[in-house]
Design an enzyme around this catalytic site. Sequence first.
Site, PDB file in Angstrom:
ATOM      1  N   SER A  98      49.695  22.682 -19.645  1.00 31.93           N
ATOM      2  CA  SER A  98      48.402  22.543 -20.342  1.00 31.93           C
ATOM      3  C   SER A  98      48.562  22.130 -21.799  1.00 31.93           C
ATOM      4  O   SER A  98      47.795  22.553 -22.665  1.00 31.93           O
ATOM      5  CB  SER A  98      47.586  23.830 -20.225  1.00 31.93           C
ATOM      6  OG  SER A  98      47.306  24.102 -18.856  1.00 31.93           O
ATOM      7  N   GLU A 110      58.648  25.035 -18.502  1.00 27.93           N
ATOM      8  CA  GLU A 110      57.262  24.964 -18.039  1.00 27.93           C
ATOM      9  C   GLU A 110      56.885  26.273 -17.346  1.00 27.93           C
ATOM     10  O   GLU A 110      57.206  26.471 -16.167  1.00 27.93           O
ATOM     11  CB  GLU A 110      57.093  23.816 -17.036  1.00 27.93           C
ATOM     12  CG  GLU A 110      57.417  22.456 -17.596  1.00 27.93           C
ATOM     13  CD  GLU A 110      56.726  21.350 -16.815  1.00 27.93           C
ATOM     14  OE1 GLU A 110      56.051  20.545 -17.456  1.00 27.93           O
ATOM     15  OE2 GLU A 110      56.830  21.299 -15.580  1.00 27.93           O
ATOM     16  N   HIS A 161      61.153  20.510 -10.928  1.00 29.53           N
ATOM     17  CA  HIS A 161      59.774  20.870 -11.282  1.00 29.53           C
ATOM     18  C   HIS A 161      59.323  22.032 -10.405  1.00 29.53           C
ATOM     19  O   HIS A 161      59.659  22.094  -9.220  1.00 29.53           O
ATOM     20  CB  HIS A 161      58.841  19.667 -11.104  1.00 29.53           C
ATOM     21  CG  HIS A 161      57.517  19.890 -11.758  1.00 29.53           C
ATOM     22  ND1 HIS A 161      56.533  20.657 -11.180  1.00 29.53           N
ATOM     23  CD2 HIS A 161      57.038  19.498 -12.956  1.00 29.53           C
ATOM     24  CE1 HIS A 161      55.490  20.707 -12.008  1.00 29.53           C
ATOM     25  NE2 HIS A 161      55.768  20.009 -13.093  1.00 29.53           N
ATOM     26  N   ASN A 168      54.197  13.244 -16.911  1.00 27.33           N
ATOM     27  CA  ASN A 168      54.492  13.424 -15.486  1.00 27.33           C
ATOM     28  C   ASN A 168      53.190  13.149 -14.739  1.00 27.33           C
ATOM     29  O   ASN A 168      52.284  13.972 -14.756  1.00 27.33           O
ATOM     30  CB  ASN A 168      54.986  14.848 -15.235  1.00 27.33           C
ATOM     31  CG  ASN A 168      55.153  15.163 -13.758  1.00 27.33           C
ATOM     32  OD1 ASN A 168      55.072  14.270 -12.910  1.00 27.33           O
ATOM     33  ND2 ASN A 168      55.389  16.425 -13.438  1.00 27.33           N
ATOM     34  N   LYS A 174      52.629  13.036 -11.675  1.00 27.05           N
ATOM     35  CA  LYS A 174      52.512  13.775 -10.403  1.00 27.05           C
ATOM     36  C   LYS A 174      51.995  12.826  -9.311  1.00 27.05           C
ATOM     37  O   LYS A 174      52.314  11.656  -9.334  1.00 27.05           O
ATOM     38  CB  LYS A 174      51.654  15.023 -10.585  1.00 27.05           C
ATOM     39  CG  LYS A 174      52.157  15.892 -11.755  1.00 27.05           C
ATOM     40  CD  LYS A 174      51.579  17.270 -11.791  1.00 27.05           C
ATOM     41  CE  LYS A 174      52.171  18.039 -12.975  1.00 27.05           C
ATOM     42  NZ  LYS A 174      51.717  19.422 -13.039  1.00 27.05           N
ATOM     43  N   GLY A 231      48.569  23.184 -15.377  1.00 28.69           N
ATOM     44  CA  GLY A 231      47.298  22.778 -14.794  1.00 28.69           C
ATOM     45  C   GLY A 231      46.233  23.860 -14.833  1.00 28.69           C
ATOM     46  O   GLY A 231      45.197  23.747 -14.183  1.00 28.69           O
ATOM     47  N   GLU A 266      56.636  22.631  -8.984  1.00 24.33           N
ATOM     48  CA  GLU A 266      55.909  22.236  -7.761  1.00 24.33           C
ATOM     49  C   GLU A 266      56.890  21.855  -6.652  1.00 24.33           C
ATOM     50  O   GLU A 266      56.652  22.126  -5.475  1.00 24.33           O
ATOM     51  CB  GLU A 266      54.944  21.078  -8.100  1.00 24.33           C
ATOM     52  CG  GLU A 266      53.769  21.590  -8.931  1.00 24.33           C
ATOM     53  CD  GLU A 266      53.173  20.576  -9.900  1.00 24.33           C
ATOM     54  OE1 GLU A 266      53.416  19.362  -9.742  1.00 24.33           O
ATOM     55  OE2 GLU A 266      52.448  21.010 -10.821  1.00 24.33           O
TER      56      GLU A 266
HETATM   57  P1  13P Z   1      49.778  20.039 -17.016  1.00 25.64           P
HETATM   58  O1  13P Z   1      50.022  19.373 -18.356  1.00 25.64           O
HETATM   59  O2  13P Z   1      48.750  19.330 -16.191  1.00 25.64           O
HETATM   60  O3  13P Z   1      49.520  21.500 -17.169  1.00 25.64           O
HETATM   61  O4  13P Z   1      51.139  19.908 -16.193  1.00 25.64           O
HETATM   62  C1  13P Z   1      52.332  20.232 -16.799  1.00 25.64           C
HETATM   63  C2  13P Z   1      53.440  19.789 -15.912  1.00 25.64           C
HETATM   64  O5  13P Z   1      53.645  20.336 -14.845  1.00 25.64           O
HETATM   65  C3  13P Z   1      54.259  18.652 -16.362  1.00 25.64           C
HETATM   66  O6  13P Z   1      55.391  18.518 -15.568  1.00 25.64           O
END
Ligand code: 13P
Length: 252
Positions: free
Chosen positions: A214, A168, A96, A9, A11, A174, A98
Amino acid sequence: MRKNIVAGNWKMNKTLQEGIALAKELNEVLANERPNCDVIICTPFIHLASVTPLVDSAKIGVGAENCADKESGAYTGEVSAAMVASTGAKYVILGHSERRAYYHETPEILKEKVRLALANGLTPIFCVGEVLEEREAGKQNEVVYGQLAGSLFDLSAEDFSRLIIAYEPVWAIGTGKTATAAQAQEIHAYIRSVIAEKYGKDVADNTSILYGGSCKASNARELFANPDVDGGLIGGASLKAADFKGIIDAFN
Ligand code: 13P
């Protein structure tokens, strides 16, 4: 039986030129390899039409990170599921954390997005996961159940079986703080049991449930070794071909 999957992803990272370079590099890195898992990259909308023809579709699937909850029309700035599909993309991340947190996507909105994605032949990668306070209060199962039931449980078994689920935990995204292998296995098994209860054991056994948060080459093998962890949804570590390949190699 269900597939093992490593999905990236991106982002809101990479200009078009940078994204094309990364997709090309990943394609080259995998050219002489036989990954033991499906590999997917989910990119910003603007990259999709350029990236899909660049990669070997037998090895790398391409997806979007979102799509609209409306079919078409006067929704300035939105991108529909049909538009995503028209680029050759096959997947779309929906739900997601976010998007839920920053863009106020509700279970009802996500239900519509899932419906439209499926109607346009896309495979949704549907994300669920709790925030830290919910985990600390021991409410993670309840939260995840609500997210699954709130957006997906009106689907027929046939439609549900076209989904990929990603667990997740928000506190792991992150942050560099990964769920332990035991924590991941526990909640993945719970998610599978919920799917089995609703749609039957066959559908549950055939649903890929990915872990995200992560995840990197150094912890992927331990996470993916769990019976109910079928791969990963990778943020930061999907932005460099070598890092992403390191995670794909966890299945070798
Ligand atoms: P990270 O791997 O940067 O922690 O992000 C995970 C994520 O949100 C994938 O959709």
